[in-house]
Design a protein around this motif. Structure first.
Motif, PDB file in Angstrom:
ATOM      1  N   LEU A  95       0.860  -1.187   0.000  1.00  0.00           N
ATOM      2  CA  LEU A  95       0.000   0.000   0.000  1.00  0.00           C
ATOM      3  C   LEU A  95       0.895   1.235   0.000  1.00  0.00           C
ATOM      4  N   GLU A  96       0.918   1.942  -1.119  1.00  0.00           N
ATOM      5  CA  GLU A  96       1.834   3.094  -1.276  1.00  0.00           C
ATOM      6  C   GLU A  96       1.229   4.341  -0.617  1.00  0.00           C
ATOM      7  N   LEU A  97       1.739   4.636   0.572  1.00  0.00           N
ATOM      8  CA  LEU A  97       1.190   5.756   1.351  1.00  0.00           C
ATOM      9  C   LEU A  97       1.996   7.038   1.152  1.00  0.00           C
ATOM     10  N   PHE A  98       2.907   7.028   0.169  1.00  0.00           N
ATOM     11  CA  PHE A  98       3.913   8.096   0.106  1.00  0.00           C
ATOM     12  C   PHE A  98       3.729   9.081  -1.052  1.00  0.00           C
ATOM     13  N   HIS A  99       2.520   9.214  -1.564  1.00  0.00           N
ATOM     14  CA  HIS A  99       2.341  10.123  -2.699  1.00  0.00           C
ATOM     15  C   HIS A  99       1.900  11.529  -2.280  1.00  0.00           C
ATOM     16  N   GLY A 100       1.990  11.832  -0.997  1.00  0.00           N
ATOM     17  CA  GLY A 100       1.676  13.179  -0.514  1.00  0.00           C
ATOM     18  C   GLY A 100       2.836  14.134  -0.758  1.00  0.00           C
ATOM     19  N   PRO A 101       2.660  15.411  -0.387  1.00  0.00           N
ATOM     20  CA  PRO A 101       3.661  16.434  -0.721  1.00  0.00           C
ATOM     21  C   PRO A 101       5.054  16.207  -0.149  1.00  0.00           C
ATOM     22  N   THR A 102       5.196  15.547   1.006  1.00  0.00           N
ATOM     23  CA  THR A 102       6.548  15.338   1.528  1.00  0.00           C
ATOM     24  C   THR A 102       7.000  13.886   1.367  1.00  0.00           C
ATOM     25  N   LEU A 103       6.224  13.121   0.615  1.00  0.00           N
ATOM     26  CA  LEU A 103       6.604  11.766   0.197  1.00  0.00           C
ATOM     27  C   LEU A 103       6.740  10.754   1.334  1.00  0.00           C
ATOM     28  N   ALA A 104       5.998  10.943   2.422  1.00  0.00           N
ATOM     29  CA  ALA A 104       5.955   9.917   3.471  1.00  0.00           C
ATOM     30  C   ALA A 104       4.518   9.844   4.004  1.00  0.00           C
ATOM     31  N   PHE A 105       4.178   8.724   4.651  1.00  0.00           N
ATOM     32  CA  PHE A 105       2.793   8.539   5.107  1.00  0.00           C
ATOM     33  C   PHE A 105       2.405   9.582   6.148  1.00  0.00           C
ATOM     34  N   LYS A 106       3.373  10.240   6.763  1.00  0.00           N
ATOM     35  CA  LYS A 106       3.061  11.231   7.797  1.00  0.00           C
ATOM     36  C   LYS A 106       2.239  12.399   7.247  1.00  0.00           C
ATOM     37  N   ASP A 107       2.256  12.588   5.924  1.00  0.00           N
ATOM     38  CA  ASP A 107       1.415  13.624   5.322  1.00  0.00           C
ATOM     39  C   ASP A 107      -0.059  13.421   5.665  1.00  0.00           C
ATOM     40  N   VAL A 108      -0.509  12.169   5.690  1.00  0.00           N
ATOM     41  CA  VAL A 108      -1.929  11.887   5.942  1.00  0.00           C
ATOM     42  C   VAL A 108      -2.344  12.481   7.284  1.00  0.00           C
ATOM     43  N   GLY A 109      -1.616  12.135   8.340  1.00  0.00           N
ATOM     44  CA  GLY A 109      -1.974  12.587   9.677  1.00  0.00           C
ATOM     45  C   GLY A 109      -1.780  14.082   9.857  1.00  0.00           C
ATOM     46  N   ALA A 110      -0.650  14.601   9.363  1.00  0.00           N
ATOM     47  CA  ALA A 110      -0.340  16.015   9.585  1.00  0.00           C
ATOM     48  C   ALA A 110      -1.325  16.924   8.847  1.00  0.00           C
ATOM     49  N   ARG A 111      -1.678  16.562   7.620  1.00  0.00           N
ATOM     50  CA  ARG A 111      -2.595  17.409   6.842  1.00  0.00           C
ATOM     51  C   ARG A 111      -3.988  17.438   7.463  1.00  0.00           C
ATOM     52  N   PHE A 112      -4.447  16.259   7.916  1.00  0.00           N
ATOM     53  CA  PHE A 112      -5.786  16.185   8.516  1.00  0.00           C
ATOM     54  C   PHE A 112      -5.826  16.948   9.839  1.00  0.00           C
ATOM     55  N   LEU A 113      -4.826  16.713  10.685  1.00  0.00           N
ATOM     56  CA  LEU A 113      -4.764  17.416  11.975  1.00  0.00           C
ATOM     57  C   LEU A 113      -4.776  18.930  11.759  1.00  0.00           C
ATOM     58  N   ALA A 114      -3.979  19.412  10.802  1.00  0.00           N
ATOM     59  CA  ALA A 114      -3.881  20.853  10.563  1.00  0.00           C
ATOM     60  C   ALA A 114      -5.238  21.452  10.212  1.00  0.00           C
ATOM     61  N   ARG A 115      -5.951  20.798   9.312  1.00  0.00           N
ATOM     62  CA  ARG A 115      -7.217  21.359   8.855  1.00  0.00           C
ATOM     63  C   ARG A 115      -8.319  21.255   9.912  1.00  0.00           C
ATOM     64  N   LEU A 116      -8.311  20.149  10.635  1.00  0.00           N
ATOM     65  CA  LEU A 116      -9.308  19.968  11.694  1.00  0.00           C
ATOM     66  C   LEU A 116      -9.088  21.002  12.804  1.00  0.00           C
ATOM     67  N   LEU A 117      -7.834  21.160  13.182  1.00  0.00           N
ATOM     68  CA  LEU A 117      -7.484  22.108  14.231  1.00  0.00           C
ATOM     69  C   LEU A 117      -7.867  23.524  13.803  1.00  0.00           C
ATOM     70  N   SER A 118      -7.562  23.873  12.566  1.00  0.00           N
ATOM     71  CA  SER A 118      -7.880  25.195  12.057  1.00  0.00           C
ATOM     72  C   SER A 118      -9.389  25.452  12.125  1.00  0.00           C
ATOM     73  N   TYR A 119     -10.188  24.433  11.771  1.00  0.00           N
ATOM     74  CA  TYR A 119     -11.645  24.578  11.831  1.00  0.00           C
ATOM     75  C   TYR A 119     -12.112  24.892  13.262  1.00  0.00           C
ATOM     76  N   TYR A 120     -11.639  24.093  14.230  1.00  0.00           N
ATOM     77  CA  TYR A 120     -12.068  24.313  15.618  1.00  0.00           C
ATOM     78  C   TYR A 120     -11.566  25.646  16.159  1.00  0.00           C
ATOM     79  N   LEU A 121     -10.352  26.061  15.749  1.00  0.00           N
ATOM     80  CA  LEU A 121      -9.805  27.330  16.225  1.00  0.00           C
ATOM     81  C   LEU A 121     -10.627  28.499  15.705  1.00  0.00           C
ATOM     82  N   GLN A 122     -11.067  28.400  14.451  1.00  0.00           N
ATOM     83  CA  GLN A 122     -11.879  29.477  13.884  1.00  0.00           C
ATOM     84  C   GLN A 122     -13.218  29.578  14.600  1.00  0.00           C
ATOM     85  N   GLN A 123     -13.792  28.405  14.948  1.00  0.00           N
ATOM     86  CA  GLN A 123     -15.060  28.380  15.686  1.00  0.00           C
ATOM     87  C   GLN A 123     -14.933  29.107  17.015  1.00  0.00           C
ATOM     88  N   THR A 124     -13.753  28.983  17.643  1.00  0.00           N
ATOM     89  CA  THR A 124     -13.593  29.532  18.985  1.00  0.00           C
ATOM     90  C   THR A 124     -12.724  30.787  18.986  1.00  0.00           C
TER      91      THR A 124
END
Ligand SMILES: *Cc1c(COP(=O)(O)O)cnc(C)c1O
Length: 433
Positions: A95-124
């Motif tokens: 399962l090739e998880l490395f096609h994100g911008p920095t070429l490692a699977f960590k893109d999945v978690g970091a990108r999602f966390l960033a956007r989710l956090l931004s949404y909640y921060l804007q709410q508050t």
């Protein structure tokens, strides 16, 4: 959904606290009070669902209260790259998880966390400052994930002259809300500084500080999506037998995400936790004793971890039952020599180049097949693009490895970086400016 701490000394808390704090106030890790079971209907029809559909169904269970349209757009922005399942042999898949911008699977978690956090921060109406110490890879995924995300500033602490040129370019060329500090010291100095800053009460109230490493549950949740996606891909190929899944592991966040997927009802026969010679968890599975120790350096360096931070979550998911853990997880530790041999063999047999972390996973899959035969489908998670490890792979394969165009572009960009001594006062001053 409420979350509790693996240390059990705080009362259950909500998701916003979990995302903004990272670590629980009692020093434990946050874990969901209950892992939801997904419907039979959903699990039967996986092959008809895209990765985004799958993510939506799962995320909704954990993130009540977020509007559907918003959640969909967070998912679409985070998972804006393909995750293909490549078949190497009748029963061996990668399962090739490395096609994100920095070429490692960590893109999945970091990108999602960033956007989710931004949404909640804007709410508050809050802003947040994220501090991350990195030996290279985590920093670039976090920088890329949080780049231009409203309400968030990121401070990256990396050891001066101790990351590769490519990694340094990836850390220092964003600008905007991403601030890179080259620290005159080692990675341990960076980590010590980050911890000291995060634990500084004055700074904490002034700057609303948080961390973005894999102790943050917001990074783990999206990693469970691709386990479902892998099974969906197998179904599309007409393979319905529950697979064995191999997870190349360091801090064990990726494996914990897979264990959560299984608890949600995903039919996975077993997991293989594949490590390099840093084998604290395989040793635990063998002896029942967890003995953290200093890490050894290897060519699969993102897995050089001597005290895996997600271990507390792993045992908590099984209520500390060694028997239950052993039913679901096999541990395999792979030597440096076998890792190199596997890189070579895969290239010769399949004309396919794998990075050293994926090689540890494939070597563990072959070990399993030698002992138990080749009749079960096995999926190996491939965690990084081989080009990221060009300097390691070229002498093993006697072959030039070309950089993807995105990486070539990064090499041309101008650096924005402050060179600082490993001194808390001075780094703190920079944060306050
Ligand atoms: C971080 C990393 C790992 C280890 O993942 P964990 O979730 O920490 O177990 C494996 N491979 C690569 C390439 C990584 O960057």
């Amino acid at each position: 959904m409420k979350f509790y701490s693996t240390n059990h000394t705080i009362s259950p808390t909500d998701l916003l606290t979990v995302l903004t704090r990272g670590l629980a106030p009692d020093g434990g890790l946050f874990i969901p009070a209950k892992i939801p079971t997904l419907s039979k209907k959903f699990l039967k029809a996986l092959d008809k669902q895209s990765l985004i559909d799958i993510g939506h169904t799962i995320a909704r269970e954990f993130l009540a209260g977020i509007p559907t349209v918003k959640l969909k757009s967070i998912l679409q922005d985070s998972l804006n790259f393909p995750i293909p399942l490549r078949q190497l042999d009748k029963n061996l898949f990668v399962l090739e998880l490395f096609h994100g911008p920095t070429l490692a699977f960590k893109d999945v978690g970091a990108r999602f966390l960033a956007r989710l956090l931004s949404y909640y921060l804007q709410q508050t109406n809050q802003t947040i400052n994220i501090i991350v110490a990195t030996s290279g890879d985590t920093g670039s995924a976090v920088a890329s994930g949080f780049y231009k995300v409203p309400g968030v500033h990121v401070y990256i602490l990396y050891p001066h002259k101790r990351v590769s040129r490519l990694q340094e370019q990836q850390l220092t060329t964003y600008g905007n809300n991403i601030h890179a500090f080259a620290i005159k010291g080692s990675f341990d100095d960076c980590q010590r500084l980050a911890k000291a800053l995060l634990n500084n009460p004055k700074l904490q109230t002034k700057k609303n500080l948080s961390s973005a490493n894999s102790i943050n549950f917001g990074r783990l949740l999206p990693q469970s999506f691709y386990y479902f996606h892998a099974i969906a891909e197998l179904h599309r190929l007409g393979i319905f037998e529950s697979p064995v899944v191999v997870v190349p592991s360091g801090n064990f966040g990726n494996l914990v995400a897979g264990l959560m997927a299984k608890k949600m009802g995903l039919p996975i026969k077993q997991f293989i936790a594949a490590t390099n010679r840093n084998n604290v968890v395989p040793q635990f599975l063998k002896t029942g004793k967890f003995k953290p120790r200093p890490s050894h350096q290897t060519i699969s360096n993102a897995m050089d971890v001597g005290n895996p931070s997600n271990f507390a979550r792993l045992v908590e998911l099984y209520k500390h039952s060694l028997l239950a853990i052993r039913r679901d997880i096999i541990g395999t530790s792979i030597s440096e020599a076998l890792t190199k041999q596997t890189i070579k063999k895969i290239y010769q047999h399949y004309n396919y180049t794998i990075d050293p972390h994926t090689a540890v996973g494939i070597a563990a899959a072959w070990h399993y097949q030698k002992q138990r035969g080749t009749s079960h489908p096995i999926v190996v998670l491939s965690t990084a693009h081989p080009a990221k490890f060009k300097d390691t792979l070229e002498p093993i394969l006697h072959q030039k490895i070309s950089l993807p165009s995105a990486l070539k572009q990064v090499l041309k960009k101008k650096k924005h970086v402050l060179l600082l001594p490993a001194n808390e006062q001075i780094v703190q001053q920079q944060l306050l400016n």
